[in-house]
Motif scaffolding. Structure first.
Motif, PDB file in Angstrom:
ATOM      1  N   ILE A   1      11.294   7.061  25.295  1.00  0.00           N
ATOM      2  CA  ILE A   1      11.306   6.637  26.696  1.00  0.00           C
ATOM      3  C   ILE A   1      11.699   7.773  27.631  1.00  0.00           C
ATOM      4  O   ILE A   1      11.130   7.925  28.711  1.00  0.00           O
ATOM      5  CB  ILE A   1      12.274   5.449  26.887  1.00  0.00           C
ATOM      6  CG1 ILE A   1      11.765   4.207  26.150  1.00  0.00           C
ATOM      7  CG2 ILE A   1      12.441   5.116  28.365  1.00  0.00           C
ATOM      8  CD1 ILE A   1      12.772   3.081  26.114  1.00  0.00           C
ATOM      9  N   VAL A   2      12.687   8.587  27.232  1.00  0.00           N
ATOM     10  CA  VAL A   2      13.314   9.517  28.177  1.00  0.00           C
ATOM     11  C   VAL A   2      12.365  10.577  28.736  1.00  0.00           C
ATOM     12  O   VAL A   2      12.601  11.059  29.851  1.00  0.00           O
ATOM     13  CB  VAL A   2      14.561  10.162  27.513  1.00  0.00           C
ATOM     14  CG1 VAL A   2      14.178  11.237  26.496  1.00  0.00           C
ATOM     15  CG2 VAL A   2      15.505  10.715  28.568  1.00  0.00           C
ATOM     16  N   PRO A   3      11.260  10.962  28.060  1.00  0.00           N
ATOM     17  CA  PRO A   3      10.331  11.866  28.752  1.00  0.00           C
ATOM     18  C   PRO A   3       9.484  11.161  29.816  1.00  0.00           C
ATOM     19  O   PRO A   3       8.902  11.822  30.679  1.00  0.00           O
ATOM     20  CB  PRO A   3       9.435  12.395  27.612  1.00  0.00           C
ATOM     21  CG  PRO A   3      10.184  12.124  26.358  1.00  0.00           C
ATOM     22  CD  PRO A   3      10.925  10.853  26.634  1.00  0.00           C
ATOM     23  N   ILE A   4       9.420   9.830  29.756  1.00  0.00           N
ATOM     24  CA  ILE A   4       8.566   9.075  30.672  1.00  0.00           C
ATOM     25  C   ILE A   4       9.306   8.690  31.939  1.00  0.00           C
ATOM     26  O   ILE A   4       8.744   8.695  33.038  1.00  0.00           O
ATOM     27  CB  ILE A   4       8.015   7.814  29.974  1.00  0.00           C
ATOM     28  CG1 ILE A   4       7.206   8.210  28.731  1.00  0.00           C
ATOM     29  CG2 ILE A   4       7.153   6.987  30.912  1.00  0.00           C
ATOM     30  CD1 ILE A   4       6.755   7.025  27.911  1.00  0.00           C
ATOM     31  N   THR A   5      10.580   8.346  31.799  1.00  0.00           N
ATOM     32  CA  THR A   5      11.350   7.867  32.943  1.00  0.00           C
ATOM     33  C   THR A   5      12.769   8.399  32.865  1.00  0.00           C
ATOM     34  O   THR A   5      13.264   8.726  31.780  1.00  0.00           O
ATOM     35  CB  THR A   5      11.373   6.328  32.974  1.00  0.00           C
ATOM     36  OG1 THR A   5      12.075   5.883  34.126  1.00  0.00           O
ATOM     37  CG2 THR A   5      12.068   5.774  31.741  1.00  0.00           C
ATOM     38  N   THR A   6      13.423   8.490  33.998  1.00  0.00           N
ATOM     39  CA  THR A   6      14.811   8.958  34.050  1.00  0.00           C
ATOM     40  C   THR A   6      15.741   7.856  33.554  1.00  0.00           C
ATOM     41  O   THR A   6      15.643   6.705  33.985  1.00  0.00           O
ATOM     42  CB  THR A   6      15.202   9.350  35.486  1.00  0.00           C
ATOM     43  OG1 THR A   6      14.317  10.372  35.952  1.00  0.00           O
ATOM     44  CG2 THR A   6      16.624   9.860  35.530  1.00  0.00           C
ATOM     45  N   LEU A   7      16.629   8.209  32.642  1.00  0.00           N
ATOM     46  CA  LEU A   7      17.570   7.240  32.081  1.00  0.00           C
ATOM     47  C   LEU A   7      18.989   7.609  32.485  1.00  0.00           C
ATOM     48  O   LEU A   7      19.349   8.788  32.545  1.00  0.00           O
ATOM     49  CB  LEU A   7      17.465   7.199  30.556  1.00  0.00           C
ATOM     50  CG  LEU A   7      16.198   6.588  29.970  1.00  0.00           C
ATOM     51  CD1 LEU A   7      16.290   6.541  28.448  1.00  0.00           C
ATOM     52  CD2 LEU A   7      15.953   5.188  30.503  1.00  0.00           C
ATOM     53  N   TYR A   8      19.797   6.581  32.719  1.00  0.00           N
ATOM     54  CA  TYR A   8      21.206   6.742  33.058  1.00  0.00           C
ATOM     55  C   TYR A   8      22.046   6.185  31.909  1.00  0.00           C
ATOM     56  O   TYR A   8      21.525   5.569  30.967  1.00  0.00           O
ATOM     57  CB  TYR A   8      21.527   6.023  34.360  1.00  0.00           C
ATOM     58  CG  TYR A   8      20.758   6.551  35.548  1.00  0.00           C
ATOM     59  CD1 TYR A   8      21.312   7.494  36.401  1.00  0.00           C
ATOM     60  CD2 TYR A   8      19.455   6.114  35.807  1.00  0.00           C
ATOM     61  CE1 TYR A   8      20.605   7.989  37.492  1.00  0.00           C
ATOM     62  CE2 TYR A   8      18.741   6.607  36.890  1.00  0.00           C
ATOM     63  CZ  TYR A   8      19.310   7.541  37.727  1.00  0.00           C
ATOM     64  OH  TYR A   8      18.605   8.033  38.786  1.00  0.00           O
ATOM     65  N   TYR A   9      23.353   6.369  32.010  1.00  0.00           N
ATOM     66  CA  TYR A   9      24.234   5.953  30.920  1.00  0.00           C
ATOM     67  C   TYR A   9      24.172   4.451  30.665  1.00  0.00           C
ATOM     68  O   TYR A   9      24.459   3.984  29.555  1.00  0.00           O
ATOM     69  CB  TYR A   9      25.670   6.383  31.214  1.00  0.00           C
ATOM     70  CG  TYR A   9      26.359   5.553  32.271  1.00  0.00           C
ATOM     71  CD1 TYR A   9      27.176   4.481  31.920  1.00  0.00           C
ATOM     72  CD2 TYR A   9      26.189   5.824  33.629  1.00  0.00           C
ATOM     73  CE1 TYR A   9      27.803   3.713  32.879  1.00  0.00           C
ATOM     74  CE2 TYR A   9      26.808   5.065  34.590  1.00  0.00           C
ATOM     75  CZ  TYR A   9      27.618   4.014  34.216  1.00  0.00           C
ATOM     76  OH  TYR A   9      28.240   3.243  35.165  1.00  0.00           O
ATOM     77  N   ASP A  10      23.802   3.663  31.683  1.00  0.00           N
ATOM     78  CA  ASP A  10      23.767   2.208  31.535  1.00  0.00           C
ATOM     79  C   ASP A  10      22.344   1.645  31.537  1.00  0.00           C
ATOM     80  O   ASP A  10      22.162   0.429  31.604  1.00  0.00           O
ATOM     81  CB  ASP A  10      24.574   1.546  32.644  1.00  0.00           C
ATOM     82  CG  ASP A  10      24.077   1.909  34.044  1.00  0.00           C
ATOM     83  OD1 ASP A  10      23.246   2.833  34.155  1.00  0.00           O
ATOM     84  OD2 ASP A  10      24.525   1.274  35.018  1.00  0.00           O
ATOM     85  N   SER A  11      21.337   2.519  31.451  1.00  0.00           N
ATOM     86  CA  SER A  11      19.944   2.045  31.507  1.00  0.00           C
ATOM     87  C   SER A  11      19.550   1.248  30.264  1.00  0.00           C
ATOM     88  O   SER A  11      18.664   0.397  30.313  1.00  0.00           O
ATOM     89  CB  SER A  11      18.990   3.230  31.677  1.00  0.00           C
ATOM     90  OG  SER A  11      19.232   3.917  32.879  1.00  0.00           O
TER      91      SER A  11
END
Length: 346
Positions: A264-274
């Motif tokens: 997922i992380v190359p497709i969208t920005t992720l946060y610590y609580d995502s």
């Protein structure tokens, strides 16, 4: 809405549904074997994704230190449980598994983080780190409660989720991160454009589902997991170590979660609580599958992905609400179809 937009939405829904299918399968596996509703599955997603992104950026992820700390805790639990009959072989095996292994992984992480490792090394280290966290979490938080009620296990699961989410903020900060694509490049087919990362999602999802099917059908450990899921007491009576089954289930769930996050992380920005919302959508698929059926869970995950994609087009502000409302008719139908049982008296 036209044909081109509809095809784009279907493509996006299938991509998201593939991720939710993996998470739903992990949730069903853990619940069937251990009776734990694995709310921290979303944290495995976040930890895998942000550990990968942090390593790819040439920085040291705090999750490697967490794995070592949990391993030391698991070793202390093993010593406490076996305090009346300490055997040298058991102590050495526990020390190697719970202390030496995470210490080696921590040393490798420190070394490679300074070198800004290639994508393959970052993926491998991320998967190993999160897998150890999942394994040690079961030993520390859930194995001592294995014979309690589902409600107690659910409360423990919520507590672990909150603790891991707080640690995620400590390790990765409040800023979002993105990681490098596992497979670069793209090609077009008619009006659709397929990126290398989306093809990676499809390929890994199919490969993992086939691998799980082969694991459960052909291997001894897979058959032990199936037996534990069908009848925990019966599995113990025929000599199957249910604690080992629980450890394997959590190990697989953590690997699936970390792998999903890395995709997922190359497709969208992720946060610590995502990861919490992502895990909840996998949970919706698992509930539709009744927390027992793997094929139905996978099919439901694709439906969840498609509903989310079309909801984002027609009512983007309410797409989360629409996805979670899928639970209402399913729960209503299941309650009507379930046989009436009297409440157990103390």
């Amino acid at each position: 809405m036209n044909t081109t937009i509809m095809l784009f939405l279907v493509q996006d829904g299938i991509t998201n549904g593939a991720i939710y299918a993996l998470l739903g399968l992990a949730l069903v596996l853990v619940f069937a074997v251990t009776r734990v509703i694995l709310i921290p599955q979303g944290e495995f997603v976040t930890y895998g994704a942000l550990t990968y992104a942090t390593l790819a950026a040439g920085q040291m992820p705090g999750t490697a230190k967490l794995a070592l700390a949990l391993g030391i805790g698991a070793f202390a639990f093993d010593l406490f449980v076996a305090r009346k009959a300490l055997h040298g072989r058991l102590i050495v095996r526990s020390a190697l598994t719970n202390i030496v292994l995470p210490a080696i992984v921590l040393a490798l992480t420190v070394y490679f983080a300074a070198q800004k490792p290639p994508v393959a090394v970052s993926i491998a280290l991320s998967l190993v780190i999160v897998a150890m966290i999942g394994l040690y979490l079961y030993r520390v938080a859930f194995q001592p409660l294995a014979h309690t009620s589902v409600l107690v296990l659910l409360i423990a699961s919520v507590g672990v989720h909150l603790a891991l989410q707080g640690l995620g903020l400590l390790f990765f900060g409040a800023e979002g991160q993105r990681g490098p694509a596992v497979l670069s490049g793209a090609f077009t087919a008619g009006s659709l454009r397929f990126t290398g990362q989306s093809l990676t999602v499809y390929g890994i999802t199919i490969a993992f589902i086939v691998a799980l099917w082969l694991f459960f059908g052909l291997t001894l450990y897979g058959k032990a997991l199936r037996a534990t899921a069908v009848n925990r007491l019966g599995a113990r009576l025929v000599g199957i170590r249910t604690t080992l089954s629980g450890q394997i289930a959590f190990l697989l769930a953590s690997v699936i979660g970390a792998l999903s996050g890395i995709m997922i992380v190359p497709i969208t920005t992720l946060y610590y609580d995502s990861g919490f919302l992502i895990g909840l959508k996998g949970f919706v698929a698992a509930i539709i599958g009744g927390l027992v059926s793997y094929p139905l869970t996978a099919a439901a995950a694709l439906v969840v992905g498609l509903v989310e994609a079309f909801s984002s087009f027609y009512a983007s502000n309410y797409k989360e609400v629409i996805v979670f409302m899928l639970l209402i008719p399913v729960l209503l139908l299941r309650s009507l179809a379930a046989p009436a049982v009297e409440e157990e008296k103390d």
